[in-house]
Scaffold this active site. Structure first.
Site, short mmCIF file in Angstrom:
data_model
loop_
_atom_site.label_atom_id
_atom_site.label_comp_id
_atom_site.label_asym_id
_atom_site.label_seq_id
_atom_site.Cartn_x
_atom_site.Cartn_y
_atom_site.Cartn_z
N ASN A 86 0.81 -1.22 0.00
CA ASN A 86 0.00 0.00 0.00
C ASN A 86 0.84 1.28 0.00
OD1 ASN A 86 -2.43 1.79 0.94
ND2 ASN A 86 -0.89 2.00 2.55
N SER A 138 -4.14 2.42 -8.63
CA SER A 138 -4.95 3.65 -8.69
C SER A 138 -5.67 3.69 -10.03
CB SER A 138 -4.06 4.89 -8.57
OG SER A 138 -4.78 6.05 -8.90
N TYR A 151 3.39 9.26 -11.45
CA TYR A 151 2.47 8.47 -10.60
C TYR A 151 1.68 7.47 -11.45
CZ TYR A 151 -1.15 7.71 -7.00
OH TYR A 151 -2.01 7.15 -6.09
N ALA A 152 1.16 7.93 -12.59
CA ALA A 152 0.37 7.05 -13.47
C ALA A 152 1.23 5.90 -13.97
CB ALA A 152 -0.18 7.85 -14.66
N SER A 154 3.84 4.63 -12.50
CA SER A 154 4.12 3.70 -11.40
C SER A 154 2.92 2.80 -11.12
CB SER A 154 4.53 4.46 -10.13
OG SER A 154 3.40 5.09 -9.51
P1 NAI Z 1 -0.93 8.44 2.90
O1 NAI Z 1 0.11 9.43 2.54
O2 NAI Z 1 -1.87 8.72 4.01
O3 NAI Z 1 -0.26 7.00 3.18
C1 NAI Z 1 0.90 6.56 2.55
C2 NAI Z 1 1.76 5.87 3.60
O4 NAI Z 1 2.92 5.32 2.95
C3 NAI Z 1 2.26 6.85 4.66
O5 NAI Z 1 2.04 6.34 5.97
C4 NAI Z 1 3.75 6.98 4.37
O6 NAI Z 1 4.55 7.26 5.51
C5 NAI Z 1 4.05 5.61 3.75
N1 NAI Z 1 5.27 5.61 2.92
C6 NAI Z 1 5.61 6.52 1.99
N2 NAI Z 1 6.81 6.20 1.46
C7 NAI Z 1 7.21 5.05 2.07
C8 NAI Z 1 8.36 4.23 1.95
N3 NAI Z 1 9.37 4.51 1.10
N4 NAI Z 1 8.46 3.12 2.73
C9 NAI Z 1 7.45 2.81 3.60
N5 NAI Z 1 6.35 3.56 3.77
C10 NAI Z 1 6.24 4.67 3.00
O7 NAI Z 1 -1.74 8.21 1.52
P2 NAI Z 1 -2.95 7.24 1.15
O8 NAI Z 1 -3.91 8.06 0.38
O9 NAI Z 1 -3.42 6.46 2.31
O10 NAI Z 1 -2.22 6.28 0.09
C11 NAI Z 1 -2.06 4.88 0.27
C12 NAI Z 1 -1.91 4.23 -1.11
O11 NAI Z 1 -3.14 4.40 -1.83
C13 NAI Z 1 -0.82 4.84 -1.98
O12 NAI Z 1 -0.16 3.82 -2.69
C14 NAI Z 1 -1.59 5.73 -2.94
O13 NAI Z 1 -0.91 5.93 -4.13
C15 NAI Z 1 -2.84 4.89 -3.11
N6 NAI Z 1 -4.00 5.63 -3.62
C16 NAI Z 1 -4.54 6.66 -2.91
C17 NAI Z 1 -5.64 7.33 -3.41
C18 NAI Z 1 -6.29 8.47 -2.69
O14 NAI Z 1 -7.19 9.10 -3.28
N7 NAI Z 1 -5.92 8.78 -1.47
C19 NAI Z 1 -6.23 6.96 -4.72
C20 NAI Z 1 -5.58 5.86 -5.36
C21 NAI Z 1 -4.51 5.22 -4.82
#
Ligand code: NAI
Length: 243
Positions: A86, A138, A151-152, A154
């Site tokens: 995630n 996504s 991002y797209a 990836s």
């Molecule tokens: P968020 O920013 O709240 O959560 C992302 C988490 O990943 C954070 O806790 C961060 O510390 C952690 N992280 C970042 N880089 C890291 C690394 N190198 N190693 C370990 N942990 C790392 O964002 P959200 O929205 O919860 O995103 C979660 C996933 O869902 C992501 O992959 C995002 O691309 C995907 N996503 C989110 C959408 C949205 O609308 N929020 C839509 C589609 C996909």
């Protein structure tokens, strides 16, 4: 309890979608290994979830760190049944202004990180001839978006990776699926200007943004035995935005 006595590893579990998945899995009986680069928030999230959640620091883009963390988890729990890839970042910029570093950071975290964690975890899943892998992609990986070429790419990469892993691992009783969320209310989307949010809302037939619990419910299904004949799929979770 759908995941009773299962061990589940959730990357990026400190906040947003990952935290909701970790909480849901724990409430369904799983021991959750909550892995994140942010130790402070990650530990707090684990405390909120309760004793079935354990924090592990990880940078998913660091090969040695990934190997060491997965080894530690297997030492602690002796198996990993479920992996949710995630963790992810965005770094939006129009193509003409996008530097190689902007491109590389997002690809290295989202795509290479997903590969590195998966490769380590399947070593153990293959031996036990059981596993459930859920990759968070996504809708942008399916339809693209101006300002999000990195991002797209990836997320499209994750969708192709999911299909390849599914074919390679099916005979070992390991399913690999992806969830393609639309617009989910987390800190990743909180930074967007209101005008941009409203323009997204117009594209969503259900006329609301998703929340992390919506994603957690599907992740639970794809991580359970109830989805044992589903593999290689990418399921949109977007209020009807992409169909
Ligand atoms: P968020 O920013 O709240 O959560 C992302 C988490 O990943 C954070 O806790 C961060 O510390 C952690 N992280 C970042 N880089 C890291 C690394 N190198 N190693 C370990 N942990 C790392 O964002 P959200 O929205 O919860 O995103 C979660 C996933 O869902 C992501 O992959 C995002 O691309 C995907 N996503 C989110 C959408 C949205 O609308 N929020 C839509 C589609 C996909």
């Amino acid at each position: 309890m759908i995941l009773d006595s299962h061990v589940a590893l959730v990357t990026g579990g400190a906040s947003g979608i990952g935290a909701a998945i970790a909480k849901k899995f724990s409430s369904e009986g799983a021991n959750v290994c909550l892995c994140d680069i942010d130790s402070e928030i990650g530990k707090k999230t684990c405390q909120n979830i309760g004793e079935r959640a354990q924090f592990y620091h990880i940078d998913i883009s660091d090969e040695d760190a990934v190997r060491a963390t997965i080894e530690k988890i297997v030492q602690d729990y002796s198996k990993i049944d479920v992996l949710v890839n995630n963790a992810g970042i965005a770094s939006d910029k129009l193509l003409l202004r996008m530097t190689k570093d902007d491109w590389g950071r997002v690809i290295t975290t989202n795509l290479t990180g997903t590969f590195l964690v998966t490769r380590e975890v399947i070593k153990h899943m293959v031996k036990q001839r059981y596993g459930r892998i859920v990759n968070i992609a996504s809708v942008i990986g399916l339809i693209g978006n101006a300002g999000q070429a990195n991002y797209a790419a990836s997320k499209a990469g994750i969708i192709g990776f999911t299909k390849s892993c599914a074919k390679e691992l099916a005979a070992r009783n390991i399913t690999v699926n992806a969830i393609a969320p639309g617009f989910i209310e987390t800190r990743m989307t909180a930074v967007l200007p209101d005008q941009v949010k409203q323009s997204y809302l117009k594209l969503i037939p259900m006329k609301r943004f998703g929340n992390p619990d919506d994603v957690a419910a599907l992740a639970l299904f794809l991580s359970s035995d109830q989805s044992s004949y589903i593999t290689g799929q990418t399921i949109c979770l977007d209020g009807g935005m992409v169909m």
